[in-house]
Design an enzyme around this catalytic site. Structure first.
Site, PDB file in Angstrom:
ATOM      1  N   MET A 102      25.044   2.623  -8.120  1.00 48.97           N
ATOM      2  CA  MET A 102      25.294   1.483  -9.003  1.00 48.97           C
ATOM      3  C   MET A 102      25.999   2.006 -10.267  1.00 48.97           C
ATOM      4  O   MET A 102      26.943   2.769 -10.138  1.00 48.97           O
ATOM      5  CB  MET A 102      23.994   0.724  -9.292  1.00 48.97           C
ATOM      6  CG  MET A 102      23.379   0.095  -8.035  1.00 48.97           C
ATOM      7  SD  MET A 102      24.519  -1.139  -7.306  1.00 48.97           S
ATOM      8  CE  MET A 102      23.543  -1.713  -5.908  1.00 48.97           C
ATOM      9  N   SER A 103      25.527   1.641 -11.469  1.00 49.78           N
ATOM     10  CA  SER A 103      26.332   1.978 -12.649  1.00 49.78           C
ATOM     11  C   SER A 103      26.316   3.447 -13.048  1.00 49.78           C
ATOM     12  O   SER A 103      27.032   3.826 -13.974  1.00 49.78           O
ATOM     13  CB  SER A 103      25.903   1.119 -13.841  1.00 49.78           C
ATOM     14  OG  SER A 103      26.314  -0.203 -13.629  1.00 49.78           O
ATOM     15  N   VAL A 104      25.527   4.274 -12.364  1.00 47.80           N
ATOM     16  CA  VAL A 104      25.695   5.710 -12.597  1.00 47.80           C
ATOM     17  C   VAL A 104      27.084   6.145 -12.084  1.00 47.80           C
ATOM     18  O   VAL A 104      27.609   7.177 -12.495  1.00 47.80           O
ATOM     19  CB  VAL A 104      24.564   6.538 -11.949  1.00 47.80           C
ATOM     20  CG1 VAL A 104      24.669   8.000 -12.322  1.00 47.80           C
ATOM     21  CG2 VAL A 104      23.198   5.992 -12.357  1.00 47.80           C
ATOM     22  N   LYS A 106      29.684   4.733 -13.020  1.00 52.36           N
ATOM     23  CA  LYS A 106      30.495   4.726 -14.244  1.00 52.36           C
ATOM     24  C   LYS A 106      30.423   6.086 -14.941  1.00 52.36           C
ATOM     25  O   LYS A 106      31.429   6.608 -15.439  1.00 52.36           O
ATOM     26  CB  LYS A 106      29.991   3.646 -15.207  1.00 52.36           C
ATOM     27  CG  LYS A 106      30.102   2.210 -14.709  1.00 52.36           C
ATOM     28  CD  LYS A 106      29.556   1.233 -15.753  1.00 52.36           C
ATOM     29  CE  LYS A 106      29.765  -0.230 -15.380  1.00 52.36           C
ATOM     30  NZ  LYS A 106      28.873  -0.740 -14.337  1.00 52.36           N
TER      31      LYS A 106
END
Lengths: 386, 386
Positions: A102-104, A106
């Protein structure tokens, strides 16, 4: 768990594009994402793997055991002084299985951006539209690469993970993450950026969490370096780091990477990333992978005012937090640097204690405060234990 | 080639689910299948790779060069006496890139079936419906696993690769290989088997090429062994063989493997399979991967009458050919064993000469006679050269 058991699985047990981010399907789907969404490989260098030694446990099995179920943990890898001191897999996941970040994802982009900038392949002071002039008529006009890295672009987007209509659904359909219904006209991820035309503040102001801004950066990076994002991630991070397994990233209908959330890696490889952060960007044998000054910048140059006036300030009232280049930093004498994703993805690096925690989960709630509290408590127990 | 060049690629340059098996898109898509269709990994054992040594070339570069373009070659690996004597990559494909095998995927299933039968995990004399009773009302009733392995099941199916309507389109939609149009109600691959209710001959008769029969065998294998097909392929063939790279297989909307055509492997790993066939199923160090008696059976037990009265007899008038356990055998004092897939996928093994050719292409025509002739001529030149 009976999800995806049987040949074929019973209808109620099938993980599909329609349910893959919901329980109980997510506990299987989060480490089988490529079976549901098309993906591009991020090759490792199998002949040059960074071996991780085993170390003595820091915490009791009981303490760890108490926390795994309520946090819906799929994998947990803890490193101390470069050694594996805890390693847990659950829900059918194994050490070789990539799990969605998920946003890791990013945060991984934030490291790649620093490597490319250091090599002169990416200009952080440039404006987005210098690289992508076709976005001149969007809210991105005038924003810089640096502002996008720090989530300080004043673009309106409703980042409500529980919404069932609106731009986040259009965004997910563009990414190949949601079912496209008959009659839907769906752009690709890069086309979706054209729809973000409304401002909701100045560029360079508050911390403003808009996932598509990170997909945009992947596009900027591809334009800047003239190569595909997955290949750049492989060449500049995954191979040099000595990743144990190939990673991958989900792609849209024309091969565009979902850089904001679609990267999938093993827990051990995520821990290796954390270890690089602890060791100034170098592998155990001294080979430099991430520029030390890029990690210094992440650790020290976050803007407190941007955080305090930003989207997440109320969520972390007890922490002196900033956000820099897609990483969260708890500031202080011994800063804690971390990446964070919905449904329970985390990597924590505490360089002063040489402590790394890579944690992957499949929580029902995208942003569960309960699991969040349990997880931070364990981090504090680990920090206290060393 | 400009396919998938640019960020984003121009609309005319985009490889998508709608065009991926057509030129010029296929020359890119056939080694990027996972970016278009969901896929399940077939893990290798990175710590136990079967290294291939280099040898002296058998044929001139000119001769090889003349044949690569008209056969739309993407990769060519030739082994002689276990050494790599020719290795060519084109159209952006590299040594690490898995390429789709099309029906050579069936040949891989044929090897897995033999390994599992040898281990007592699969009964070749059983009837299909012993494993899958829910197919009792289909044309498969009464057919055995052995008959399905030899493509001697009397089930009606129009295997016309150029058809634009009919059961082959329904089959491809079930497999996730074709776009599902608004209003389509599409079964999964296992559900598709239920639609094959018409006979067109007795079981155990002529050679009758029906691709879904091989998907059915994957289902039988999963039921028999109680595990997923990709995992079985990894455990019993890809890891033991010492494959250099992970392979993968495309899956349908509920994770069902497209065993008849969706396996993707590197050219070197395909050559390793051929080398196993040349060496009685053993690796260079003597470790047995495929039972020697299974390969003996393939080489000697094909039924000539079944071939002579079967679907492909007119296509190969000059060869004394049979088909056994998903492999083609040119019989004779020095038999040539091969797998063959549409658009130009081949692996040839000549055990008497210890010669292997792994060949991957992206021909426009699924079954081009011109390219076919060129390819067989090269094989004969290689056989004559050693």
């Amino acid at each position: 768990m009976t999800v995806m058991q049987g040949f074929p699985p019973a209808e109620a047990d099938r993980a599909t594009l329609a349910n893959w981010r919901t329980r109980p399907y997510s506990a299987w789907a989060f480490h089988h994402v490529r079976e549901i969404v098309p993906s591009a490989p991020i090759a490792n260098a199998p002949g040059d793997v960074w071996r991780l030694e085993q170390g003595a446990p820091l915490l009791s099995d009981e303490l760890l055991g108490d926390i795994l179920a309520p946090t819906c943990t799929d994998a947990l890898v803890v490193l101390h002084q470069g050694r594996v001191v805890h390693e847990v897999y659950r829900n059918g996941m194994g050490a070789e299985d990539p799990h969605i970040l998920m946003s890791v994802s990013k945060s991984m982009l934030g490291l790649l951006a620093g490597i490319l900038a250091d090599k002169g392949l990416l200009d952080l002071t440039a404006e987005i539209t210098d690289y992508i002039p076709e976005l001149a008529a969007t809210a991105y006009a005038g924003a810089t690469v640096r502002q996008a890295l720090d989530m300080r672009v004043g673009v309106e987007f409703c980042e409500d993970y529980t919404a069932t209509t609106g731009p986040i659904i259009a965004y997910r359909k563009a990414a190949n993450w949601n079912v496209v219904e008959p009659g839907d006209t769906v752009p690709d991820l890069r086309g979706f950026q054209q729809t973000l035309t409304a401002h909701d503040g100045p560029h360079g102001g508050r911390f403003h969490y808009v996932s598509p801004v990170t997909d945009l950066l992947a596009w900027v990076i591809e334009r800047a370096a003239g190569r595909r994002y997955a290949d750049l991630m492989s060449e500049h991070l995954w191979r040099p780091m000595g990743a144990e397994q190939p990673a991958y990233i989900t792609v849209d209908r024309i091969g565009g990477p979902r850089a904001a959330g679609g990267m999938c890696v093993t827990a051990r490889d995520l821990a290796r990333v954390g270890q690089l952060i602890c060791r100034g960007g170098a592998r155990a044998d001294g080979r430099q992978v991430i520029p030390a000054r890029w990690l210094d910048d992440i650790t020290t140059q976050g803007d407190h005012e941007a955080w305090a006036t930003g989207d997440f300030a109320e969520r972390f009232p007890d922490y002196d937090m900033v956000y820099r280049s897609k990483w969260y930093i708890h500031r202080g004498a011994k800063p804690l640097i971390h990446g964070m994703g919905i449904h329970g993805q985390f990597v924590f690096a505490d360089p002063a204690r040489d402590l790394v925690v890579a944690w992957m989960a499949s929580e029902a709630d995208p942003t569960s405060d309960g699991a969040f509290g349990l997880r931070y408590r364990l981090i504090e127990q680990l920090r206290a234990a060393v």
